[in-house]
Write a protein that holds these residues in place. Structure first.
Motif, PDB file in Angstrom:
ATOM      1  N   GLY A 226       2.922  -3.330   0.062  1.00  0.00           N
ATOM      2  CA  GLY A 226       2.260  -3.175  -1.207  1.00  0.00           C
ATOM      3  C   GLY A 226       0.743  -3.167  -1.159  1.00  0.00           C
ATOM      4  O   GLY A 226       0.381  -2.409  -1.879  1.00  0.00           O
ATOM      5  N   LEU A 227       0.170  -4.267  -0.472  1.00  0.00           N
ATOM      6  CA  LEU A 227      -1.279  -4.707  -0.391  1.00  0.00           C
ATOM      7  C   LEU A 227      -1.838  -3.596   0.100  1.00  0.00           C
ATOM      8  O   LEU A 227      -2.940  -2.831  -0.179  1.00  0.00           O
ATOM      9  N   VAL A 228      -1.224  -3.041   1.502  1.00  0.00           N
ATOM     10  CA  VAL A 228      -1.888  -1.925   2.115  1.00  0.00           C
ATOM     11  C   VAL A 228      -1.907  -0.666   1.560  1.00  0.00           C
ATOM     12  O   VAL A 228      -2.807   0.173   1.481  1.00  0.00           O
ATOM     13  N   GLY A 229      -0.730  -0.422   0.636  1.00  0.00           N
ATOM     14  CA  GLY A 229      -0.650   0.828  -0.092  1.00  0.00           C
ATOM     15  C   GLY A 229      -1.424   0.946  -1.075  1.00  0.00           C
ATOM     16  O   GLY A 229      -2.102   2.189  -1.441  1.00  0.00           O
ATOM     17  N   LEU A 230      -1.861  -0.106  -1.496  1.00  0.00           N
ATOM     18  CA  LEU A 230      -3.182   0.243  -2.584  1.00  0.00           C
ATOM     19  C   LEU A 230      -4.252   0.669  -2.244  1.00  0.00           C
ATOM     20  O   LEU A 230      -5.167   1.209  -3.251  1.00  0.00           O
ATOM     21  N   SER A 231      -4.607   0.612  -0.893  1.00  0.00           N
ATOM     22  CA  SER A 231      -5.980   1.375  -0.402  1.00  0.00           C
ATOM     23  C   SER A 231      -6.051   2.844  -0.760  1.00  0.00           C
ATOM     24  O   SER A 231      -6.708   3.421  -0.566  1.00  0.00           O
TER      25      SER A 231
ATOM     26  N   ALA B  60       7.920   1.001   5.452  1.00  0.00           N
ATOM     27  CA  ALA B  60       7.575   0.405   4.205  1.00  0.00           C
ATOM     28  C   ALA B  60       6.194   0.470   3.972  1.00  0.00           C
ATOM     29  O   ALA B  60       5.493   0.970   2.709  1.00  0.00           O
ATOM     30  N   VAL B  61       5.091   0.447   4.971  1.00  0.00           N
ATOM     31  CA  VAL B  61       3.865   0.549   4.948  1.00  0.00           C
ATOM     32  C   VAL B  61       3.317   2.540   4.285  1.00  0.00           C
ATOM     33  O   VAL B  61       2.713   2.417   3.380  1.00  0.00           O
ATOM     34  N   PRO B  62       3.964   3.541   5.052  1.00  0.00           N
ATOM     35  CA  PRO B  62       3.552   4.711   4.468  1.00  0.00           C
ATOM     36  C   PRO B  62       4.181   5.034   3.211  1.00  0.00           C
ATOM     37  O   PRO B  62       3.845   5.789   2.292  1.00  0.00           O
ATOM     38  N   GLU B  63       5.488   4.558   3.019  1.00  0.00           N
ATOM     39  CA  GLU B  63       6.075   4.632   1.556  1.00  0.00           C
ATOM     40  C   GLU B  63       5.192   4.003   0.756  1.00  0.00           C
ATOM     41  O   GLU B  63       4.932   4.648  -0.558  1.00  0.00           O
TER      42      GLU B  63
END
Length: 420
Positions: free
Chosen positions: A57-62, A107-110
């Motif tokens: 979730g934190l990575v996705g915010l980028s 989960a990260v690309p999602e």
């Protein structure tokens, strides 16, 4: 469809509503069943699932600001459809997860797709609704989304009741299929012009009034988004803190949690559009945000008292507090959207929505641990402290918005004889 239907009249907004409904049915499926699939069927521990989702979730915010900015230059309809096809592929990849590294690799690309899609969706809503209808469109789609999540959650209950490998696989495939259906529905919309090309007029500064450096260097906009982000943690409070408080402190049986969340859903479907009125421009939206903060603050002592009441009065008061909370929630949603739209340069709607979503995402990510510690650890006093935080954020909003409005570039004077 009747006045109680969240679906708008026939037209582009209704098509967008159908796409949202399909998308959120899948979201409801995954929200209700995803964690159990990963723990009971795949065999991951609950701790590793929670840690992986937090990191992702934190990575996705980028992705919020870059993909929002891309929606300012490309057709946001097509871009969102492409993103949803990507989300379908990633969702299907969960069928191949068998270890924590594989789970993280999916989960990260999602999360990147999901965060970027929110910013692109905001740009698409602005394009479909127009300057005078985008907050109304936002509220309409929020009501539809609540309906879709409820339907998806109910459907997930079937897979969870069966509790077999095949049932969980059907759940995963069903989630992926809703992304494809939503993408197909989006492509039924007419192409939407890119903001950077469509919004420029002879009386606007070159670049449409865009602030130098983009939204992440627009301090006054970020200050308004920060106040709104603090209030956005009401989502975490309702879906995480209130359920734990209901069972552990108020002593209510677990089914009461479902009743509380259902009350919020029903009120959202019925009231989202009505309570969104008057938030199209920044100044009135800021006043609505102030009102939202004060109403959310007023609900906190109601929740606090349920911890010392007998069970039956506590359950009644929990429902009353949730009704008050939902009004504040809906006012915040409309006001936050109105501010984020109206304070953004016309040719950077997507990028600014991405920055606003980034602030809200960070607040909610941090809020999961902090709010649980504050309220469950602090008891009634913790609720009152939370109410003070919400009141302060709401009261600060009008002044912060006035500073941001004053900072907006002024259109150049038109030559004599050039019509407005």
């Amino acid at each position: 469809m009747g006045r109680v239907s969240p679906l708008p009249p026939p037209g582009p907004l209704r098509t967008l509503a159908y796409a949202t409904l399909a998308n959120t049915v899948g979201a409801g499926l995954w929200l209700a069943g995803g964690a159990l699939y990963l723990t009971r069927d795949v065999g991951l521990s609950a701790t590793s699932v929670g840690a992986g989702l937090t990191v992702a979730g934190l990575v996705g915010l980028s992705a919020s600001v870059p993909l929002g900015g891309l929606a300012d230059r490309w057709d946001p309809r097509t871009l969102r459809a492409v993103l949803q096809v990507g989300q379908a592929v990633v969702a299907l990849a969960y069928l191949m997860v068998g270890s924590f590294p594989a789970f993280l690799a999916v989960a990260v690309p999602e999360a990147l797709f999901a965060a970027g899609n929110l910013a692109v969706r905001a740009a698409l809503v602005a394009a479909v609704g127009g300057p005078d209808g985008r907050v109304h469109a936002f509220a309409t789609l929020r009501a539809v989304a609540n309906l879709g999540i409820t339907v998806g959650t109910a459907l997930a209950g079937i897979a969870l009741a069966v509790d077999t490998h095949r049932a969980y696989q059907v759940l995963v495939v069903g989630n992926a299929a809703t992304y494809l259906l939503s993408a197909a529905l989006l492509l039924r919309l007419p192409p939407q012009p890119a903001a950077a090309g469509a919004r420029r007029t002879p009386g606007t500064r070159r670049g449409g009034g865009r602030r130098r450096g983009g939204p992440l260097r627009d301090g006054r906009f970020l200050a308004v988004s920060g106040a709104s982000a603090v209030l956005s943690t009401h989502v975490t409070v309702l879906v995480l803190v209130v359920p734990l408080w209901t069972v552990d402190r108020a002593g209510a049986p677990p089914p009461v949690v479902s009743a509380v969340l259902l009350a919020n859903t029903v009120l959202t479907v019925l009231l989202a559009v009505r309570l969104s009125r008057g938030a199209e421009r920044a100044a009135p939206a800021a006043r609505k945000l102030r009102r939202a903060g004060l109403v959310l603050a007023a609900a906190t002592p109601l929740y606090a008292v349920t911890g010392v009441l007998p069970v039956l009065p506590a359950v009644v008061l929990l429902l009353v507090a949730t009704a008050v909370w939902t009004v504040g929630d809906l006012w915040h949603g409309a006001a936050g959207a109105g501010l984020a739209y109206d304070l953004a340069p016309p040719d950077a709607i997507g990028a600014y929505q991405g920055a606003d979503g980034l602030a809200a995402g960070l607040a909610q990510a941090l809020g999961r641990g902090l709010l649980t510690l504050l309220v469950l650890g602090g008891g009634p006093v913790g609720w009152l402290v939370l109410g003070g935080i919400f009141a302060a954020a709401g009261l600060a909003a009008p002044a912060l918005a006035r500073r941001a409005i004053a900072d907006r570039p002024v259109p150049e004077a038109r030559p004599a004889g050039v019509p407005g």
